[in-house]
Design a protein around this motif. Structure first.
Motif, short mmCIF file in Angstrom:
data_model
loop_
_atom_site.label_atom_id
_atom_site.label_comp_id
_atom_site.label_asym_id
_atom_site.label_seq_id
_atom_site.Cartn_x
_atom_site.Cartn_y
_atom_site.Cartn_z
N CYS A 216 0.84 -1.20 0.00
CA CYS A 216 0.00 0.00 0.00
C CYS A 216 0.87 1.25 0.00
N ARG A 217 2.05 1.16 0.58
CA ARG A 217 2.97 2.29 0.62
C ARG A 217 3.78 2.40 -0.67
N ARG A 218 4.21 1.26 -1.19
CA ARG A 218 5.16 1.26 -2.31
C ARG A 218 4.50 1.47 -3.67
N TYR A 219 3.24 1.03 -3.81
CA TYR A 219 2.59 1.11 -5.12
C TYR A 219 1.63 2.27 -5.25
N GLY A 220 1.45 3.05 -4.19
CA GLY A 220 0.73 4.31 -4.28
C GLY A 220 -0.77 4.22 -4.36
#
Length: 257
Positions: free
Chosen positions: A158-162
C-alpha cells in the motif's frame, strides 16, 4: 460537533467504524469541516515530521507490517518478481496510473456520497453508500489481497505502489518538508560492507546508501520512517532529522550570538 454521524443514532446503520484512519465512510455535510481539517493536519505533520507521522503511527495498517512478521517479509522486496522492478526512492512512471486512478475513484465516491447524504437522487434507502462501497473494496478486499501477495509483490504494497491516497498525500508533503534521514559520517557508509540499511528498508529504497554517501542524507516521498534502517545500521550512523532538530540548531545559533 463536527462528527454528528458519530453521535446521532439514526446514522448508526450506515456508518462503518473502520479500523483504518483515512478510510472513507459516508460523506455527510456536517463532516466536511473535519474531513478537510484532518487532511490539513496530516499535511502539517508530514511537513514537520515526515510521512512517518501517518504511515508508521496513525495508520493502524502499519501494525501488520511491524514486529517479527514484518521484518521477515522485508526480504521479498528484493526477491519478489514485481517488487524488483520498483526498487528505489522514487515512484516509477508505471505506477502513476495506479496513483491517479486511486485519487479519481476516491473523489468520485466522496462526491456521490455527499449527494446521497444531502437528500439527492443518489440517496439509497438501504444505506448502501458510494463511499462505503469504495472503503469496503479498497480496505476490506484489496488491502488483504495485497498483504497476502507480499511474496509476489514485495513488502508494504500500500505504501510502495501508491494506491493508498492518504499515503501519497502525506508522502508529497513529506518530500517537500523538513524530515529526512541523515548520517553522522557519510564516509562510514563508503566503508560499510553490509549496506544493511538497504536490505532492511520496508519500502525497498535501494538507493538509500548511495544518497547517504553522495549528500549525507536521504529524502524520499516513499520513505515512511519506520526506523528499520536506523536499527539495522551496524555503526549507529543513521538518525531521524525533523523539525525538532531544526529548532535545536536554531537555539544553538541564538546562544552563540
Amino acid at each position: 460537533m463536527y462528527f454528528p454521524n458519530f453521535v446521532d443514532p439514526k446514522y448508526y446503520r450506515v456508518l462503518p467504524f473502520w479500523g483504518n484512519i483515512g478510510s472513507l465512510g459516508p460523506v455527510y455535510p456536517g463532516i466536511l469541516a473535519a474531513l478537510i481539517g484532518s487532511y490539513a493536519l496530516y499535511a502539517g505533520l508530514a511537513l514537520l515530521f515526515g510521512r512517518r507521522s501517518y504511515c508508521s503511527t496513525l495508520c493502524p495498517s502499519a501494525v501488520m507490517y511491524g514486529g517479527t512478521l514484518g521484518q521477515a517479509m522485508i526480504k521479498y522486496n528484493y526477491s519478489a518478481p514485481a517488487s524488483r522492478k520498483h526498487i528505489g526512492s522514487k515512484f516509477k512512471e508505471s505506477l502513476y496510473p495506479i496513483i491517479g486512478s486511486a485519487w479519481i475513484l476516491i473523489l468520485i465516491a466522496a462526491y456521490f456520497s455527499y449527494l446521497a447524504n444531502t437528500g439527492g437522487r443518489f440517496a439509497d434507502p438501504y444505506g448502501v453508500d458510494p463511499a462505503v462501497i469504495y472503503s469496503v473494496t479498497v480496505w476490506n478486499v484489496i488491502w488483504y489481497i495485497f498483504f497476502m501477495s507480499i511474496p509476489l509483490v514485495g513488502m508494504s504494497p500500500c505504501r510502495r505502489y501508491g494506491w493508498c491516497t492518504t499515503g501519497t498525500f502525506v508522502g508529497f508533503f513529506s518530500r517537500i518538508g523538513l524530515f529526512r534521514l541523515k548520517v553522522h559520517d557519510p564516509s562510514q557508509c563508503v566503508k560499510c560492507e553490509t549496506k544493511a540499511c538497504v536490505t532492511a528498508c520496508e519500502v525497498g529504497a535501494g538507493d538509500l546508501a548511495g544518497q547517504f554517501i553522495k549528500q549525507g542524507y536521504f529524502k524520499s516521498s516513499k520513505c515512511v520512517g519506520s526506523g528499520s534502517c536506523v536499527l539495522a545500521c551496524p555503526y549507529d550512523n543513521i538518525y531521524f532529522y525533523d523539525v525538532r532538530n531544526v529548532l535545536s540548531e536554531l537555539r544553538q545559533r541564538l546562544k552563540k550570538k
